[in-house]
Write a protein that holds these residues in place. Structure first.
Motif, PDB file in Angstrom:
ATOM      1  N   MET A   1       0.994  -1.038   0.055  1.00 38.65           N
ATOM      2  CA  MET A   1       0.191  -0.014   0.018  1.00 38.65           C
ATOM      3  C   MET A   1       0.829   1.268  -0.105  1.00 38.65           C
ATOM      4  SD  MET A   1      -2.956   0.919   2.746  1.00 38.65           S
ATOM      5  CE  MET A   1      -3.481   2.450   2.785  1.00 38.65           C
ATOM      6  N   ARG A   2       0.456   2.330  -0.939  1.00 39.01           N
ATOM      7  CA  ARG A   2       1.370   3.347  -0.916  1.00 39.01           C
ATOM      8  C   ARG A   2       0.474   4.424  -0.097  1.00 39.01           C
ATOM      9  NH1 ARG A   2       2.299   2.913  -7.482  1.00 39.01           N
ATOM     10  NH2 ARG A   2       4.451   1.818  -7.129  1.00 39.01           N
ATOM     11  N   THR A   3       1.377   5.174   0.660  1.00 32.52           N
ATOM     12  CA  THR A   3       0.977   6.554   1.344  1.00 32.52           C
ATOM     13  C   THR A   3       1.707   7.494   1.122  1.00 32.52           C
ATOM     14  OG1 THR A   3      -0.107   4.839   2.928  1.00 32.52           O
ATOM     15  CG2 THR A   3       0.232   7.271   3.534  1.00 32.52           C
ATOM     16  N   ILE A   4       1.130   8.901   0.996  1.00 35.25           N
ATOM     17  CA  ILE A   4       2.140   9.881   0.838  1.00 35.25           C
ATOM     18  C   ILE A   4       1.970  10.693   2.264  1.00 35.25           C
ATOM     19  CG2 ILE A   4       2.308  12.379   0.026  1.00 35.25           C
ATOM     20  CD1 ILE A   4       1.437  11.168  -2.673  1.00 35.25           C
ATOM     21  N   HIS A   5       2.984  11.085   3.204  1.00 38.17           N
ATOM     22  CA  HIS A   5       2.979  11.775   4.092  1.00 38.17           C
ATOM     23  C   HIS A   5       3.468  13.412   3.791  1.00 38.17           C
ATOM     24  CE1 HIS A   5       2.082   8.551   6.966  1.00 38.17           C
ATOM     25  NE2 HIS A   5       2.545   7.857   6.109  1.00 38.17           N
ATOM     26  N   ALA A   6       2.702  14.417   4.425  1.00 38.11           N
ATOM     27  CA  ALA A   6       3.142  15.331   3.834  1.00 38.11           C
ATOM     28  C   ALA A   6       2.897  16.616   4.993  1.00 38.11           C
ATOM     29  CB  ALA A   6       2.137  15.945   2.544  1.00 38.11           C
ATOM     30  N   ALA A   7       3.639  17.628   4.959  1.00 36.86           N
ATOM     31  CA  ALA A   7       3.587  18.673   5.967  1.00 36.86           C
ATOM     32  C   ALA A   7       4.099  19.988   5.417  1.00 36.86           C
ATOM     33  CB  ALA A   7       4.496  18.228   7.181  1.00 36.86           C
ATOM     34  N   PRO A   8       3.795  20.890   5.995  1.00 37.01           N
ATOM     35  CA  PRO A   8       4.099  22.382   5.449  1.00 37.01           C
ATOM     36  C   PRO A   8       5.539  22.561   5.256  1.00 37.01           C
ATOM     37  CG  PRO A   8       2.488  22.488   7.305  1.00 37.01           C
ATOM     38  CD  PRO A   8       2.806  21.136   7.160  1.00 37.01           C
ATOM     39  N   LEU A   9       6.337  21.619   6.158  1.00 35.31           N
ATOM     40  CA  LEU A   9       7.717  21.983   6.218  1.00 35.31           C
ATOM     41  C   LEU A   9       8.215  20.502   6.009  1.00 35.31           C
ATOM     42  CD1 LEU A   9       8.448  25.015   8.645  1.00 35.31           C
ATOM     43  CD2 LEU A   9       8.797  24.892   5.850  1.00 35.31           C
ATOM     44  N   LEU A  10       9.335  20.179   5.446  1.00 33.47           N
ATOM     45  CA  LEU A  10      10.067  18.987   5.319  1.00 33.47           C
ATOM     46  C   LEU A  10      11.674  19.399   5.394  1.00 33.47           C
ATOM     47  CD1 LEU A  10       9.566  15.737   4.513  1.00 33.47           C
ATOM     48  CD2 LEU A  10      10.698  16.843   2.447  1.00 33.47           C
ATOM     49  N   ARG A  11      12.259  18.082   6.114  1.00 30.32           N
ATOM     50  CA  ARG A  11      13.502  18.292   6.330  1.00 30.32           C
ATOM     51  C   ARG A  11      13.999  16.805   6.120  1.00 30.32           C
ATOM     52  NH1 ARG A  11      14.136  20.026  12.312  1.00 30.32           N
ATOM     53  NH2 ARG A  11      14.498  21.898  11.175  1.00 30.32           N
ATOM     54  N   HIS A  12      15.072  16.834   5.226  1.00 29.61           N
ATOM     55  CA  HIS A  12      15.671  15.434   4.935  1.00 29.61           C
ATOM     56  C   HIS A  12      16.525  14.655   5.825  1.00 29.61           C
ATOM     57  CE1 HIS A  12      14.437  15.388   0.466  1.00 29.61           C
ATOM     58  NE2 HIS A  12      14.291  16.602   0.974  1.00 29.61           N
ATOM     59  N   THR A  13      17.263  15.601   6.777  1.00 30.52           N
ATOM     60  CA  THR A  13      18.088  15.183   7.927  1.00 30.52           C
ATOM     61  C   THR A  13      17.636  16.128   9.165  1.00 30.52           C
ATOM     62  OG1 THR A  13      19.842  16.333   7.561  1.00 30.52           O
ATOM     63  CG2 THR A  13      19.816  14.501   6.325  1.00 30.52           C
ATOM     64  N   LEU A  14      18.029  15.678  10.140  1.00 32.71           N
ATOM     65  CA  LEU A  14      17.767  16.392  11.184  1.00 32.71           C
ATOM     66  C   LEU A  14      18.594  17.954  11.153  1.00 32.71           C
ATOM     67  CD1 LEU A  14      17.834  13.957  14.174  1.00 32.71           C
ATOM     68  CD2 LEU A  14      15.953  15.039  13.002  1.00 32.71           C
ATOM     69  N   ASP A  15      19.636  17.961  10.651  1.00 39.12           N
ATOM     70  CA  ASP A  15      20.553  18.988  10.314  1.00 39.12           C
ATOM     71  C   ASP A  15      19.998  20.083   9.352  1.00 39.12           C
ATOM     72  OD1 ASP A  15      21.948  18.555  12.589  1.00 39.12           O
ATOM     73  OD2 ASP A  15      23.560  17.211  11.417  1.00 39.12           O
ATOM     74  N   ASP A  16      19.301  19.492   8.578  1.00 38.35           N
ATOM     75  CA  ASP A  16      18.838  20.677   7.242  1.00 38.35           C
ATOM     76  C   ASP A  16      17.752  21.639   7.876  1.00 38.35           C
ATOM     77  OD1 ASP A  16      20.132  18.755   5.455  1.00 38.35           O
ATOM     78  OD2 ASP A  16      18.286  17.723   4.758  1.00 38.35           O
ATOM     79  N   GLU A  17      18.089  22.680   6.960  1.00 37.95           N
ATOM     80  CA  GLU A  17      16.858  23.403   6.927  1.00 37.95           C
ATOM     81  C   GLU A  17      15.438  22.993   6.347  1.00 37.95           C
ATOM     82  OE1 GLU A  17      16.584  26.584   8.646  1.00 37.95           O
ATOM     83  OE2 GLU A  17      18.438  26.159   9.019  1.00 37.95           O
ATOM     84  N   PRO A  18      14.442  23.165   7.055  1.00 34.77           N
ATOM     85  CA  PRO A  18      13.306  22.688   6.578  1.00 34.77           C
ATOM     86  C   PRO A  18      12.924  23.480   5.223  1.00 34.77           C
ATOM     87  CG  PRO A  18      12.904  23.214   8.835  1.00 34.77           C
ATOM     88  CD  PRO A  18      14.508  24.005   8.445  1.00 34.77           C
ATOM     89  N   THR A  19      12.307  22.764   4.304  1.00 29.65           N
ATOM     90  CA  THR A  19      11.761  23.513   3.078  1.00 29.65           C
ATOM     91  C   THR A  19      10.378  23.226   3.035  1.00 29.65           C
ATOM     92  OG1 THR A  19      12.207  21.341   1.641  1.00 29.65           O
ATOM     93  CG2 THR A  19      13.952  22.949   1.710  1.00 29.65           C
ATOM     94  N   PRO A  20       9.780  24.042   2.377  1.00 34.35           N
ATOM     95  CA  PRO A  20       8.179  24.030   2.129  1.00 34.35           C
ATOM     96  C   PRO A  20       7.687  22.999   1.279  1.00 34.35           C
ATOM     97  CG  PRO A  20       8.989  26.365   1.289  1.00 34.35           C
ATOM     98  CD  PRO A  20      10.181  25.435   1.744  1.00 34.35           C
ATOM     99  N   GLY A  21       6.564  22.602   1.347  1.00 33.51           N
ATOM    100  CA  GLY A  21       5.906  21.842   0.521  1.00 33.51           C
ATOM    101  C   GLY A  21       6.317  20.510   0.328  1.00 33.51           C
ATOM    102  N   GLY A  22       6.981  19.809   1.022  1.00 35.85           N
ATOM    103  CA  GLY A  22       7.741  18.577   0.856  1.00 35.85           C
ATOM    104  C   GLY A  22       6.857  17.447   1.355  1.00 35.85           C
ATOM    105  N   ALA A  23       7.065  16.215   0.818  1.00 37.70           N
ATOM    106  CA  ALA A  23       6.434  14.886   1.189  1.00 37.70           C
ATOM    107  C   ALA A  23       7.279  13.813   0.903  1.00 37.70           C
ATOM    108  CB  ALA A  23       5.121  14.955   0.256  1.00 37.70           C
ATOM    109  N   VAL A  24       6.683  12.628   1.557  1.00 40.79           N
ATOM    110  CA  VAL A  24       7.435  11.346   1.519  1.00 40.79           C
ATOM    111  C   VAL A  24       6.381  10.404   1.022  1.00 40.79           C
ATOM    112  CG1 VAL A  24       8.647   9.491   2.731  1.00 40.79           C
ATOM    113  CG2 VAL A  24       9.016  12.018   3.434  1.00 40.79           C
ATOM    114  N   LEU A  25       6.694   9.682   0.048  1.00 45.56           N
ATOM    115  CA  LEU A  25       6.060   8.499  -0.661  1.00 45.56           C
ATOM    116  C   LEU A  25       6.417   7.414   0.188  1.00 45.56           C
ATOM    117  CD1 LEU A  25       3.844   7.336  -2.587  1.00 45.56           C
ATOM    118  CD2 LEU A  25       5.681   7.184  -4.231  1.00 45.56           C
ATOM    119  N   ILE A  26       5.820   6.580   0.871  1.00 48.00           N
ATOM    120  CA  ILE A  26       5.881   5.372   1.341  1.00 48.00           C
ATOM    121  C   ILE A  26       5.364   4.035   0.854  1.00 48.00           C
ATOM    122  CG2 ILE A  26       5.933   3.894   3.489  1.00 48.00           C
ATOM    123  CD1 ILE A  26       5.950   6.485   4.926  1.00 48.00           C
TER     124      ILE A  26
END
Length: 148
Positions: A1-26
Motif C-alpha cells: 500500500m502506498r501512502t504520501i505523508h506531507a507537512a508544511p515543512l520537510l527536512r531530509h535530515t535533522l540538520d537540514d533547514e526545513p523546506t516548504p511543500g515537501g512530502a514522502v511517498l511510502i
C-alpha cells in the motif's frame, strides 16, 4: 500500500533547514520517493495523502535509557510519542524490553547513525510541532503514534 505523508515543512535530515511543500511517498516499509507534494500527488493520483502540521522529517534515534513505564510495551510506546523510530541495542539489555521493541517495529542499532529520509531506506519518519512535540510517528511505514 502506498501512502504520501506531507507537512508544511520537510527536512531530509535533522540538520537540514526545513523546506516548504515537501512530502514522502511510502510503499510498504520503505521510502519510495521524497519530493514536492504536488509532484508526488501528480505522479500517484490514487494514493492516500496524510497531512501533518509542523515539520516532517526522519524519526529520531534514541540513545539513552528508555522512558519509565509499567510494562515493556508502554516503554516502547513512550518512544513513539517522542518521535523515535530506532534505539541503540545497548539500551535493550532486558530481553522483554528488546522483544517489545522488535515486535513493535523499532529499529535496533548497534551504533548511532544520523537519521535521514532516503529513497529505498526504511520508512521511519515523524512530524513535529513548532514547539518540538511529536505530532505523528511512522515506523517501518506504519503509523504508530498520532497525537490526539
Amino acid at each position: 500500500m502506498r501512502t504520501i505523508h506531507a507537512a508544511p515543512l520537510l527536512r531530509h535530515t535533522l540538520d537540514d533547514e526545513p523546506t516548504p511543500g515537501g512530502a514522502v511517498l511510502i510503499v510498504g516499509n520503505r521510502i519510495e520517493a521524497v519530493g514536492p507534494l504536488d509532484e508526488l500527488v501528480a505522479a500517484y493520483p490514487q494514493v492516500r495523502v496524510r497531512r501533518w502540521d509542523g515539520i516532517l522529517g526522519p524519526a529520531l534515534v534514541h540513545d539513552g535509557p528508555l522512558p519509565p513505564a509499567p510494562t515493556p510495551r508502554e516503554r516502547v510506546h513512550a518512544l513513539f510519542r517522542l518521535g523515535v523510530g530506532a534505539v541503540l541495542a545497548a539500551q535493550l539489555t532486558d530481553p522483554e524490553l528488546r522483544a517489545a521493541a522488535v515486535r513493535n517495529g523499532v529499529a535496533v542499532l548497534d551504533s548511532p547513525r544520523p537519521p535521514a529520509l532516503i529513497p529505498t531506506d526504511r520508512a521511519d519518519l515523524a512530524a513535529f510541532a513548532d514547539d518540538g512535540t511529536c505530532i505523528a510517528t511512522v515506523v517501518a511505514g506504519r503509523l504508530v503514534h498520532r497525537r490526539a
